[in-house]
Design an enzyme around this catalytic site. Structure first.
Site, PDB file in Angstrom:
ATOM      1  CE1 TYR A 253       6.696 -48.585-132.104  1.00 43.96           C
ATOM      2  CE2 TYR A 253       5.436 -47.667-130.674  1.00 43.96           C
ATOM      3  CZ  TYR A 253       5.736 -47.997-131.694  1.00 43.96           C
ATOM      4  OH  TYR A 253       4.726 -48.209-132.609  1.00 43.96           O
TER       5      TYR A 253
ATOM      6  NE  ARG B  93       8.538 -42.306-136.039  1.00 40.83           N
ATOM      7  CZ  ARG B  93       7.645 -42.964-136.856  1.00 40.83           C
ATOM      8  NH1 ARG B  93       6.494 -42.664-137.950  1.00 40.83           N
ATOM      9  NH2 ARG B  93       8.214 -44.182-137.251  1.00 40.83           N
TER      10      ARG B  93
ATOM     11  NE  ARG C  17       1.550 -49.316-110.837  1.00 41.23           N
ATOM     12  CZ  ARG C  17       0.691 -48.108-111.420  1.00 41.23           C
ATOM     13  NH1 ARG C  17       0.228 -47.187-110.559  1.00 41.23           N
ATOM     14  NH2 ARG C  17       0.551 -48.417-112.352  1.00 41.23           N
TER      15      ARG C  17
ATOM     16  CE  LYS D 143       6.951 -45.980-134.632  1.00 41.08           C
ATOM     17  NZ  LYS D 143       5.372 -46.563-135.181  1.00 41.08           N
TER      18      LYS D 143
ATOM     19  CD  GLU E  89      -2.968 -43.101-136.757  1.00 49.31           C
ATOM     20  OE1 GLU E  89      -1.879 -42.445-138.006  1.00 49.31           O
ATOM     21  OE2 GLU E  89      -2.750 -42.991-136.142  1.00 49.31           O
TER      22      GLU E  89
END
Length: 302
Positions: free
Chosen positions: A33, A52, A105, A153, A186
């Site tokens: 995302y 990114r 799944r 991300k 971070e």
């Protein structure tokens, strides 16, 4: 104003937007995302964010999603349809949902999946962001218990959410993650910085241990252009407490001063001049994307 979401080729009322229950973003957090600022009705730093996103999806081996040009068109349509002036655009792309004839799944990647694409928008009150930048905020340190590829991300943010919740319950605004060596990696949703006694800006170097923040990149470039020295290296919590200044950066806030860490005061407990300078420079950067940069700069805090 009614909100609009984009889901897999359709613009839908926000209340009716949904992906399949077997979508791998739901089952496995198998998605990446981006969160992007919208300033004066225009999207800021769209290209770096899409760069990114491409990298994250490449690392996750998610392919066949819409090309950059199509994503940019959809993103601008979302801003227009939501009549968003100042706020945030969210883009999520996942591996998709298996068909009825496939196992719903399975940890391994099902073949021939169509990636799922979701976009949403929401307003952001930049006056509140400016207020935080004016007073500074508290952070609380937490052990870094995230997976080893936080440079991707991905939507698997449960450790981040738990850390931020614990920080809020401790009276802090943000959590700073600390690795096994005692170094700050971070924040739960930010990049961490300090300013040393000689005025050097220090932030952790890019690696699999941190996310390559878009705002981090902009601030490094602006700082160097302004003649400030920047070092990309690890720093400890003790070094942060002894620093001249501390702050963090993110798309949603830009540079935000840190005035206490675990209840202990940083320097004199007020935003420092270096951080304040970076706040101003970053606001001008964001404002430059608006049709009227001067008006946008005032909205962002002047």
């Amino acid at each position: 104003m009614s909100r609009v979401a984009y889901v897999n080729g359709r613009y839908l009322p926000y209340a009716h937007a949904a992906i399949h229950v077997d979508d791998r973003a739901v089952q496995f957090a198998d998605a990446a995302y981006e969160v992007i600022a919208v300033i004066g009705g225009r999207i800021a730093d769209l290209d770096p964010h899409l760069d990114r996103l491409d990298r994250s999806l490449g690392e996750l081996r998610i392919a066949n999603y819409p090309p950059r040009a199509a994503l940019a068109v959809i993103a601008r349509q979302m801003v227009r349809r939501n009549r968003l002036d100042y706020g945030l655009l969210y883009i999520q792309i996942g591996r998709g949902a298996p068909g009825l004839r496939q196992s719903p799944r399975d940890s391994t990647f099902p073949k021939d999946l169509r990636p799922s694409v979701v976009m949403t928008c929401r307003p952001l009150d930049f006056r509140k962001v400016a207020a935080r930048a004016a007073t500074g905020v508290a952070v609380a340190t937490m052990p870094d218990q995230r997976w080893a590829r936080v440079d991707i991300k991905a939507v698997s943010l449960l450790p981040n959410a738990l850390a931020k919740q614990a920080a809020r319950e401790a009276g802090a605004f943000e959590a700073w993650m600390v690795d096994r060596d005692g170094n700050v990696t971070e924040g739960a949703s930010t990049n961490a910085w300090i300013v040393t006694a000689d005025g050097t800006l220090v932030t952790r170097p890019l690696s699999s241990s941190i996310l390559a923040g878009i705002t981090r990149h902009v601030v490094i470039a602006q700082a160097r252009e302004a003649g400030l020295r920047v070092e990309e290296r690890a720093f400890t919590v003790a070094e942060a407490l002894a620093a001249k200044e501390a702050f963090f950066t993110s798309t949603t806030g830009g540079p935000i001063p840190v005035v206490t860490i675990d209840g202990k005061t940083v320097a004199n407990g007020a935003p420092g001049e270096t951080t304040e300078k970076l706040v101003g420079l970053y606001r001008r950067h964001l404002a430059s994307f608006a049709a009227d940069p001067a008006a946008a700069f005032q909205v962002l805090g002047g």
